[in-house]
Enzyme design. Structure first.
Site, PDB file in Angstrom:
ATOM      1  N   SER A 164      67.783  39.257  71.632  1.00 32.61           N
ATOM      2  CA  SER A 164      66.549  39.302  71.277  1.00 32.61           C
ATOM      3  C   SER A 164      65.990  40.807  71.301  1.00 32.61           C
ATOM      4  CB  SER A 164      65.834  38.320  72.099  1.00 32.61           C
ATOM      5  OG  SER A 164      64.530  38.521  72.149  1.00 32.61           O
ATOM      6  N   HIS A 208      71.229   7.730  70.079  1.00 40.50           N
ATOM      7  CA  HIS A 208      69.756   8.081  70.086  1.00 40.50           C
ATOM      8  C   HIS A 208      69.639   9.439  70.896  1.00 40.50           C
ATOM      9  CE1 HIS A 208      69.146   3.858  69.010  1.00 40.50           C
ATOM     10  NE2 HIS A 208      70.081   3.907  69.656  1.00 40.50           N
ATOM     11  N   GLU A 216      72.846  28.633  63.717  1.00 37.08           N
ATOM     12  CA  GLU A 216      71.293  28.301  63.232  1.00 37.08           C
ATOM     13  C   GLU A 216      71.459  28.655  61.662  1.00 37.08           C
ATOM     14  OE1 GLU A 216      68.013  29.940  65.689  1.00 37.08           O
ATOM     15  OE2 GLU A 216      69.750  30.581  66.467  1.00 37.08           O
ATOM     16  N   LYS A 254      68.434  36.783  76.123  1.00 35.27           N
ATOM     17  CA  LYS A 254      68.791  35.979  75.302  1.00 35.27           C
ATOM     18  C   LYS A 254      70.070  36.235  74.534  1.00 35.27           C
ATOM     19  CE  LYS A 254      65.551  33.752  73.086  1.00 35.27           C
ATOM     20  NZ  LYS A 254      65.411  32.551  72.607  1.00 35.27           N
TER      21      LYS A 254
END
Ligand code: ARG
Length: 460
Positions: free
Chosen positions: A277, A156, A290, A283
């Site tokens: 970024s 979970h 992704e 970043k």
């Protein structure tokens, strides 16, 4: 320009119809399979006495020349010739003269395209399989290095029990072994020759389809000519294999993505596999993972397209079937790039063992150990579960870990708890005890790795 099929036509095809019906812009990719198939067909026609040996020789030589012209970029593809088959055949006649017109004896584009595409798809399945096997090798290599690294195993998405990082990585290795198995199994059904089915009903020429299949390294021939020219379930199965591979890749991508979040900090991304970024200088984004997770969508789309194209199609060949190529080519490009990028990324990933170890202390991952300890002292499991729950509540209230509760407090919950409980609450000990087959204990993990090593040797 006369079409190869133009005998009964008086007017030329409308330009926008040519543009709509052409497939050459993508089926030129099948040129090598088309030439291999045509050469095998020509040789068989000569063996069967339908062509002379000399004629077959001329055809084979002309096709060799076309192959080298295509590969050196000299071949001129003509959209008005519709597809790869007619581009090659019409050039062959230019090169070798009238004998070129005999190549198509006993053959239709319907069995021709089915042959070409079966060869193409099965060739690609072999490439995918090699990439999958290579990826299993990288998972195994990284697992070997990380047997002593522990991290929270989750259910979970909540901390559950400590596991070794090796065990976690090996879970993926096993998924990909099943993908490799599926590809091999699928390939046996794809690599079947439909040549000899002709347009749909077979032919009057004394063809020998079995010898063509053998020359092309295929596993057998069609049993029914109508099925042979209209079946595309081989594309569906291949796309299902691609979808499952992408699904497995995307599950690991998801782990990389949240592991790379500084709140976890379980991995450091290699610079070569991340981007920055344009506005936030701090970043470092896991873009490869992704995008790979996102690209699953297009491969599922390719599978869905193919399932939908075939649904409700009457026998036999229908032009709808031309729509089989682009979904497959798209899935092929996606799955091959994704598999090799994942192998590179996994190989270059830095695992942060300290951060993983720190996380072990955050979620009472040794609670099961305490319950099992109580069972060992003769307490029924349900009761042991309840006592442990109270110990967890107490630790939570005090903001400490289970192993930080003093013995007196544990004794107050159950007088059978002794000093030896603290060895049981140790995370390494918890992992070390789980040596049932397939478990996270070091003995069980070593056995898995040996088995995978043998699998890799058998599948090299
Ligand atoms: N380009 C066609 C395809 O991919 C080749 C077969 C055409 N056959 C026909 N009867 N029009 O399906």
């Amino acid at each position: 320009m006369t079409k190869l099929w133009g005998g009964r036509f008086k007017e030329r095809t409308a330009t926008d119809v040519e543009a709509y019906t052409q497939s050459i812009s993508y089926d030129a990719a099948l040129y090598a399979q088309d030439i291999r198939g045509s050469q095998a067909h020509a040789r068989m026609l000569a063996r069967q006495g339908v062509l002379t040996d000399e004629e077959a020789k001329q055809l084979v030589a002309g096709l060799d020349r076309i192959r080298s012209d295509i590969e050196s970029g000299q071949f001129v593809w003509k959209p008005e010739l519709e597809d790869v088959h007619m581009n090659i055949e019409s050039r062959l006649t230019e090169l070798v003269g009238d004998v070129g017109k005999k190549l198509h004896t006993g053959r239709s584009r319907n069995d021709q395209v089915a042959l070409d595409f079966r060869l193409f798809v099965s060739d690609r399945l072999r490439v995918w399989r090699k990439l999958v096997v290579a990826l299993v090798g990288v998972f195994l290599k990284r697992a070997r290095e990380q047997q002593a690294t522990l991290l929270p195993g989750c259910t979970h998405m909540q901390p559950a029990q400590p596991v070794s990082l090796a065990q976690h990585l090996l879970a993926y290795a096993w998924m990909f072994t099943r993908d490799a198995g599926r590809l091999a199994d699928c390939e046996r059904r794809v690599r079947i020759s439909p040549l000899g089915a002709a347009a749909l009903a077979g032919t009057t020429y004394p063809l020998d389809p079995a010898s063509v299949a053998e020359e092309l390294g295929m596993y057998g021939t069609f049993d029914n000519s109508m099925d042979a020219v209209s079946d595309r379930d081989f594309v569906i199965e291949s796309l299902f294999c691609a979808s499952t591979i992408m699904m497995h890749l995307s599950r690991f991508c998801e782990e990389i993505i949240y592991w790379a979040n500084p709140s976890f900090g379980f991995v450091r991304l290699p610079d070569a596999y991340s981007t920055g970024s344009s506005i936030m200088p701090q970043k470092k984004n896991p873009d490869v993972a992704e995008l790979m997770r996102g690209k699953v969508g297009r491969v599922y789309g390719d599978l869905t397209a193919m399932l939908t194209i075939l649904k409700g199609l009457p026998l036999t060949y229908n032009r709808d079937l031309q729509e089989d190529k682009e979904p497959f080519l798209d899935a092929d490009a996606t799955v091959t790039a994704s598999l090799s990028l994942m192998a590179g990324q996994l190989d270059a990933l830095t695992f942060e063992a300290q951060r993983m170890h720190h996380a072990l202390g955050l979620g009472f991952l040794n609670a099961t150990e305490l319950a099992d300890y109580l069972v060992g002292k003769g307490i029924p499991f349900r009761e042991a579960h309840h006592i442990t729950g109270r110990a967890v509540a107490l630790a939570e209230e005090r903001g400490v870990r289970l192993e930080e509760l003093p013995l007196a407090d544990l004794d107050a919950l159950c007088d059978r708890i002794g000093e030896d409980v603290y060895t049981v609450l140790n995370y390494d000990a918890a992992v070390a005890r789980r040596n049932t087959s397939g478990g996270t204990g070091p003995v069980a993990v070593a056995a898995q790795m040996d088995k995978l090593e043998r699998w890799l040797a058998d599948n090299a």
